[in-house]
Design an enzyme around this catalytic site. Structure first.
Site, PDB file in Angstrom:
ATOM      1  CD  GLU A 180     -95.187-113.677  34.218  1.00  0.00           C
ATOM      2  OE1 GLU A 180     -94.520-113.138  35.134  1.00  0.00           O
ATOM      3  OE2 GLU A 180     -95.253-113.215  33.062  1.00  0.00           O
ATOM      4  CG  HIS A 185     -92.430-118.517  28.220  1.00  0.00           C
ATOM      5  ND1 HIS A 185     -93.612-118.490  27.508  1.00  0.00           N
ATOM      6  CD2 HIS A 185     -91.994-117.235  28.274  1.00  0.00           C
ATOM      7  CE1 HIS A 185     -93.878-117.233  27.153  1.00  0.00           C
ATOM      8  NE2 HIS A 185     -92.910-116.456  27.602  1.00  0.00           N
ATOM      9  CG  ASP A 241     -97.087-110.154  31.585  1.00  0.00           C
ATOM     10  OD1 ASP A 241     -97.608-109.037  31.466  1.00  0.00           O
ATOM     11  OD2 ASP A 241     -96.030-110.487  31.017  1.00  0.00           O
ATOM     12  CB  THR A 243    -100.038-107.330  35.384  1.00  0.00           C
ATOM     13  OG1 THR A 243     -99.240-107.042  34.228  1.00  0.00           O
ATOM     14  CG2 THR A 243     -99.466-108.535  36.104  1.00  0.00           C
ATOM     15  CD  GLU A 251     -94.904-121.028  26.027  1.00  0.00           C
ATOM     16  OE1 GLU A 251     -95.433-120.253  26.850  1.00  0.00           O
ATOM     17  OE2 GLU A 251     -94.042-121.873  26.338  1.00  0.00           O
ATOM     18  CG  ASP A 262     -93.207-110.099  33.672  1.00  0.00           C
ATOM     19  OD1 ASP A 262     -93.241-110.941  34.591  1.00  0.00           O
ATOM     20  OD2 ASP A 262     -93.683-110.309  32.550  1.00  0.00           O
ATOM     21  CE  LYS A 281     -95.008-109.534  27.515  1.00  0.00           C
ATOM     22  NZ  LYS A 281     -95.349-110.903  27.892  1.00  0.00           N
ATOM     23  CD  GLN A 329     -94.327-110.189  23.552  1.00  0.00           C
ATOM     24  OE1 GLN A 329     -95.455-110.653  23.704  1.00  0.00           O
ATOM     25  NE2 GLN A 329     -93.270-110.691  24.156  1.00  0.00           N
ATOM     26  CD  GLU A 384     -96.233-113.755  29.003  1.00  0.00           C
ATOM     27  OE1 GLU A 384     -95.769-113.098  29.951  1.00  0.00           O
ATOM     28  OE2 GLU A 384     -95.646-113.875  27.902  1.00  0.00           O
ATOM     29  NE  ARG A 391     -98.109-113.913  23.837  1.00  0.00           N
ATOM     30  CZ  ARG A 391     -97.323-113.932  24.904  1.00  0.00           C
ATOM     31  NH1 ARG A 391     -96.292-113.109  24.994  1.00  0.00           N
ATOM     32  NH2 ARG A 391     -97.565-114.753  25.891  1.00  0.00           N
TER      33      ARG A 391
END
Ligand code: CA
Length: 418
Positions: free
Chosen positions: A200, A132, A230, A254, A360, A125, A250, A237, A198, A234
């Site tokens: 992607e 971002h 993904d 996915t 975000e 990834d 993560k 993380q 996420e 948080r």
């Protein structure tokens, strides 16, 4: 490029995601049947494995579609990739004289189950969206240090887990993990409280390499693209990511969309990466446009609630293309394998409503999103369903990917309380 008309009438609708121009590859099972290789056309899926068995889809001396995965076809190489498209286009075109032979092998899309379209051999990834990276960097480290000094020179990535990749529709269990909130002295083992998505794109490597490759060679190795979510914990993380990057945050799951859109279907939508803010080293230079103009949306549906679109953006926002990422990935000599999956990194646009993660969109939880009906969200709640969609829009036709969707299942009881 304009619409190629098909005798499958639904495929000629300009809004249909699966016109004859697309021919995306999946693995499906009809009610009571075994999984098999199929190709979406209009509102139907064509049993490509049955066609190959019947001799109507002659690809190679040995069968390539007799297993429920598209890896053998990828391994067969680019000449066979285009042979597949040429033969199927002939069969499905409006003026085809083989319609009678094809019709028994068509199934309504809404009556089949979809499975993983290929075997993911490896998963990497990246972190290649500038907006971002800047937004997350600002939240984690402040605006002065938002972009690490290497960011404008290297497509940053980490080695993920192929074992965690699941197909659209698979439930996603809220993970437990070690985390530390800023107002506590010590870490704790808890269910994730800041579970996120996420947005992607995933690039699928269709040819192997055994040493450094150029960006042009990398582009030629890419077989196709899927949508990719993904899922990201948080709070886990934030505690674990320094100095080696994300790990357990993560690794829960996915999700990918069920249809591989081949690179050939996306050719008309090629576009260049944005202007370079710092010159790249020559090995990363794009010899021709290698990004794609694909509109992307993120939809959120609370359990029993109404669906709302929480973000709209475009794949062309990426700072690095998949070909640049793949070339960089091989610089060390790292061998790439057929079925290698490369996540683009979160795709966020420059505006608030174009951000590809809740981190975000809610600015770390400081500005919760308002949903229809009065609910708010900073991060995902149990029962929430997240759906990603993508569309490249041509003249009178649309190239779609199918939905990339997943519902959050509640955390189980403490796995170590026994
Ligand atoms: Ca990611």
């Amino acid at each position: 490029m304009s619409l190629i008309r098909s005798w499958v009438e639904a495929a000629n609708d300009p809004a249909c995601p699966f016109p004859l121009n697309n021919l995306p590859l999946g693995v499906f099972s009809p009610a009571g049947g075994a999984p098999r290789c199929g190709v979406a056309i209009g509102d139907k899926v064509l049993d490509a494995a049955a066609l190959e068995r019947a001799g109507t889809l002659p690809l190679a001396d040995a069968p390539l579609l007799d297993r429920a995965t598209w890896n053998p076809l990828m391994e067969a190489g680019p000449a066979i990739w285009s042979r597949l498209r040429t033969i199927l286009t002939g069969h499905l075109a409006e003026k085809s004289d083989t319609r009678d032979q094809l019709e028994p092998h068509l199934y309504p899309l809404d009556a089949v189950a979809l499975h993983m379209p290929f075997t993911v051999t490896e998963f990497t990834d990246f972190y290649a969206g500038r907006n971002h990276a800047f937004n997350v960097g600002t939240m984690f480290r402040g605006p002065e240090n938002a972009l690490p000094p290497n960011w404008l020179h290297i497509p940053i990535g980490y080695n993920g887990r192929a074992s965690s990749v699941v197909v659209s529709g698979t439930g996603v269990r809220r993970p437990w993990g070690q985390l530390k909130s800023p107002d506590h002295e010590t870490p704790a083992f808890l269910p994730c409280r800041r579970f996120d998505l996420e947005l992607e794109m995933g690039a699928i490597v269709g040819q192997p390499s055994s040493g450094p490759v150029t960006v042009a060679e990398a582009d030629a190795m890419i077989f196709g693209y899927v949508l990719l979510n993904d899922w990201s914990a948080r709070d886990i993380q934030a505690w674990e990511y320094q100095p080696l990057g994300p790990f357990q945050s993560k690794a829960t799951a996915t999700t990918i969309s069920p249809w591989i859109v081949m690179k050939a279907a996306l050719e008309p939508f090629r576009t260049s990466t944005p202007e370079r803010e710092k010159p790249l080293l020559p090995y990363l230079a794009e010899p021709e446009p290698m990004l794609y103009d694909i509109d992307l949306t993120v939809e959120l549906t609370p359990n029993g609630g109404a669906t709302s679109t929480i973000a709209r953006t475009n794949y062309k926002e990426m700072y690095y293309s998949a070909a640049q990422q793949l070339a960089h990935h091989t610089t060390s000599g790292c061998p790439m394998r057929v079925g290698d999956l490369l996540g683009s990194g979160t795709i966020s646009g420059p505006t608030k409503d174009s951000r590809g993660s809740l981190l975000e969109l809610s600015w770390g939880g400081k500005e919760p999103l308002s949903l229809p009906g009065g609910a708010t969200r900073s991060f995902l709640e149990d029962g929430d369903t997240v759906t990603l969609t993508g569309a490249a829009r041509g003249e009178g036709y649309t190239i779609g990917f199918g939905e990339c969707t997943g519902t959050i299942l509640p955390a189980l009881a403490d796995p170590y309380a026994r």
